[in-house]
Each structure stands twice: as structure tokens, then as C-alpha cells.
Design a protein around this motif. Sequence first.
Motif, PDB file in Angstrom:
ATOM      1  N   HIS A   1      42.536  13.517 -11.926  1.00  0.00           N
ATOM      2  CA  HIS A   1      42.884  14.888 -11.579  1.00  0.00           C
ATOM      3  C   HIS A   1      43.499  14.872 -10.193  1.00  0.00           C
ATOM      4  O   HIS A   1      43.035  14.167  -9.294  1.00  0.00           O
ATOM      5  N   TYR A   2      44.565  15.657 -10.019  1.00  0.00           N
ATOM      6  CA  TYR A   2      45.204  15.745  -8.713  1.00  0.00           C
ATOM      7  C   TYR A   2      44.238  16.310  -7.674  1.00  0.00           C
ATOM      8  O   TYR A   2      43.333  17.087  -7.994  1.00  0.00           O
TER       9      TYR A   2
ATOM     10  N   GLN B   1      39.435  10.017 -16.556  1.00  0.00           N
ATOM     11  CA  GLN B   1      40.607  10.876 -16.441  1.00  0.00           C
ATOM     12  C   GLN B   1      40.898  11.200 -14.983  1.00  0.00           C
ATOM     13  O   GLN B   1      39.985  11.457 -14.189  1.00  0.00           O
TER      14      GLN B   1
ATOM     15  N   TRP C   1      45.817   8.870 -17.016  1.00  0.00           N
ATOM     16  CA  TRP C   1      46.441   9.030 -15.706  1.00  0.00           C
ATOM     17  C   TRP C   1      47.315  10.265 -15.706  1.00  0.00           C
ATOM     18  O   TRP C   1      47.613  10.858 -16.749  1.00  0.00           O
ATOM     19  N   LYS C   2      47.793  10.645 -14.516  1.00  0.00           N
ATOM     20  CA  LYS C   2      48.828  11.666 -14.363  1.00  0.00           C
ATOM     21  C   LYS C   2      49.886  11.140 -13.403  1.00  0.00           C
ATOM     22  O   LYS C   2      49.572  10.426 -12.453  1.00  0.00           O
TER      23      LYS C   2
ATOM     24  N   GLN D   1      59.315  14.532 -17.012  1.00  0.00           N
ATOM     25  CA  GLN D   1      58.589  14.436 -15.743  1.00  0.00           C
ATOM     26  C   GLN D   1      59.489  14.660 -14.530  1.00  0.00           C
ATOM     27  O   GLN D   1      60.666  14.299 -14.540  1.00  0.00           O
TER      28      GLN D   1
ATOM     29  N   ASP E   1      54.694  10.086 -21.434  1.00  0.00           N
ATOM     30  CA  ASP E   1      54.940  11.246 -20.583  1.00  0.00           C
ATOM     31  C   ASP E   1      56.409  11.612 -20.445  1.00  0.00           C
ATOM     32  O   ASP E   1      56.728  12.716 -20.033  1.00  0.00           O
TER      33      ASP E   1
END
Length: 357
Positions: A336-337, A334, A318-319, A101, A286
Amino acid sequence: MVKAKNVQEATRANWIENTFPEWGTWLNEEIEASQVPENNFRMWWLANNGVWLKTHENTNILVDLWNGTGKQSHGSGLMKKGHQMMRMSGVQKMQPNLRLQPFVIDPYAIKNVDALLVTHIHSDHLDINTAAAVLKNSSPETKFIGPQAVVDIWESWGVPTDRTVVVHPGDEVTVKSVTIKALEAFDRTALLTVEPDVKIKGALPQDMDEIAVNYLLKTSGGNLYHAADSHMSNMFAKHGNENDIDVEIINYGENPRGITDKVTSIDVLRSAEDLKAKVVIPVHYDIWSNFDADPQEIVKLWQMKKDTLNYQFHPFVWKVGGSYTFPQDKDEIQYHYDRGFSDVFSTDNDVPFPSFL
């Protein structure tokens, strides 16, 4: 920071200075400007197990932020003697634990942290740059909270003793609008990390309560349970019986052969059921290339079992760098940016094109 204007000025040092952290202060600015709705709390995922929690009352709690890297060279091809993975499994070959990351936050631009929490002694949770940045940029009232072995390391780095708070399972510390409760951790890997000759104040190295804890963060918008690097344990059910838990964060990953270090997809669901959580959020998958995993596996298993087993919770994927607000986002599955461009054609575009496009 001066960007190179020609190839003579383009050096490795200049490249590093102008590139890292990759997100610059974008996320620092977003967190600082964020207004949390009443009866909610908001979190940002900072990679690995790092989380920033912010409340409606503007209390800011930073947990397990890590600003380091994994392997950067093949070296001799062999693991360092005494490494936890060597002690756990007998592996000798250098492991390909490369950081996946980007650095989404600038630790030295961090401001207004009310408490830094660290769950345990592993170096990808207990970070010297985070400690230095928080110490330099925060209020003298900001506390460094962790189990005894974590506090020992902070103090060895130069964090003043009067800024630290040692916690054991059952202890509660109030930081402005947040009550932080320490709970038992179930991180068997951490027991292998402490070298036998390391002295922890008032404890043996094998005493889990002195080297690792889980946290329950109680806010006006709900309660967050941070399970850190805990393995699956029947004790999750005890924690669920004794505490009101809304959101759980837990480590997840695809364990390499001969390793039981990360929680598997089915145990992510089991832990959430035991804790009686409303939402479970997997993290840690991640960051390491050799533990890389797909959290959609958790979603698929949840979909298969939720009706049969009458699950009262759901997972959230998550991201890194993304936010999550509870209960505002409680039905989301979920992240999303932000895709931007919400103000398209708010001004005349410079390049005319046919209307049929």
C-alpha cells in the motif's frame, strides 16, 4: 518548465512538458535517498517488467525499464504486417494494447546506475530513452548487459561496444556488490518477434539464448530471480535445484482469446514452487489494457492450495512506484502506498475547529 498563467500560454506542448512524467522526479529522489538495511535488498517497481534494485552497499541495478506507450490511434484498424501477435495467432484487427500506468520515474533524471540489464528484444523491455539516459548520466564504468540481439540493438543506437556485455545462460558478471547470473529464458513469443532476415551475431534468429535470458541477481541480502516474459516451463525446476532463489518476479496477465503470451495465475504459483522461491511477485499485468488482470486471483488460489500442497512460498501484490525490501517485507502479502500525515498536529493548524471533531 514554465506553467501557463493564462489560456494563451496553455498549449499542448506546455501541458505535456508540465505533466509528463506524471510523478516527476519524486521516485528518482526517493531511490537516491534510500538507505537499504544491512542484509537486505530493496526494489522499486517501475511498471511493466521494469525494476530498480538497490543493495545495502549502494549498488544500483536497473532492469527492463520501458518509457514508451502502446497504441495511441486506431490508425487503419489493422495490425502492422509482421507484428508478433499477427505472426502468433493470425489476428488482423488492431489490438487495444493501451498503456494503463503513469510514468513513475523520469529516465533523464536517473543517476548512479551501475548496470542496465535487459532480458530480451521486445520494445517494452528494450527502450531507447532508458539507454540514452543511462549512457548520458551514469559513470563510464556502467555496463549495458544483455543477450546478443539486445546488444546488437544497443550498438545500432550508438551505445559504445566497450560499454556492453553479452551474456548467455550460465554466464556471471559481477557489478560492485551484485553478482548477475544469466539463465535460460522460456519466452516463446520472443522467437516470433525476430524477423527471418534479421542477422544476430553468431546465431540463428530461432536461437533463444541469443535473444532472451532470465537473470538471477545475487546480493548480500538475498537473491532475486527475474523471469521476464518467460512462459511456464519445466526448466524452472532445474533453475530452482541449481540456484538459491529468494524472490521471483514473473510476467502475469489475462491472455486474450487465441493467445498464450502471459503466465496465468496458477502458473505463477507453479513457477514459484519449481524455483523453490520464498516470495513470488507478479508483474506485467498492469501495463496493457488488453492483458489487464487481477493479481488477487493469485492470492485466492494460493490460499486455497497452500496447506494442501504445503507451499513454502507466498505471493506479494505490488503497486507501480512502490518499494519492496527483502527480507524486511518477506511476510507482507500486499503493498500500500504511504498514506502520509504521520506528523498531524505537529504544528498548530490554521483553521480552528471544535475539539469534538
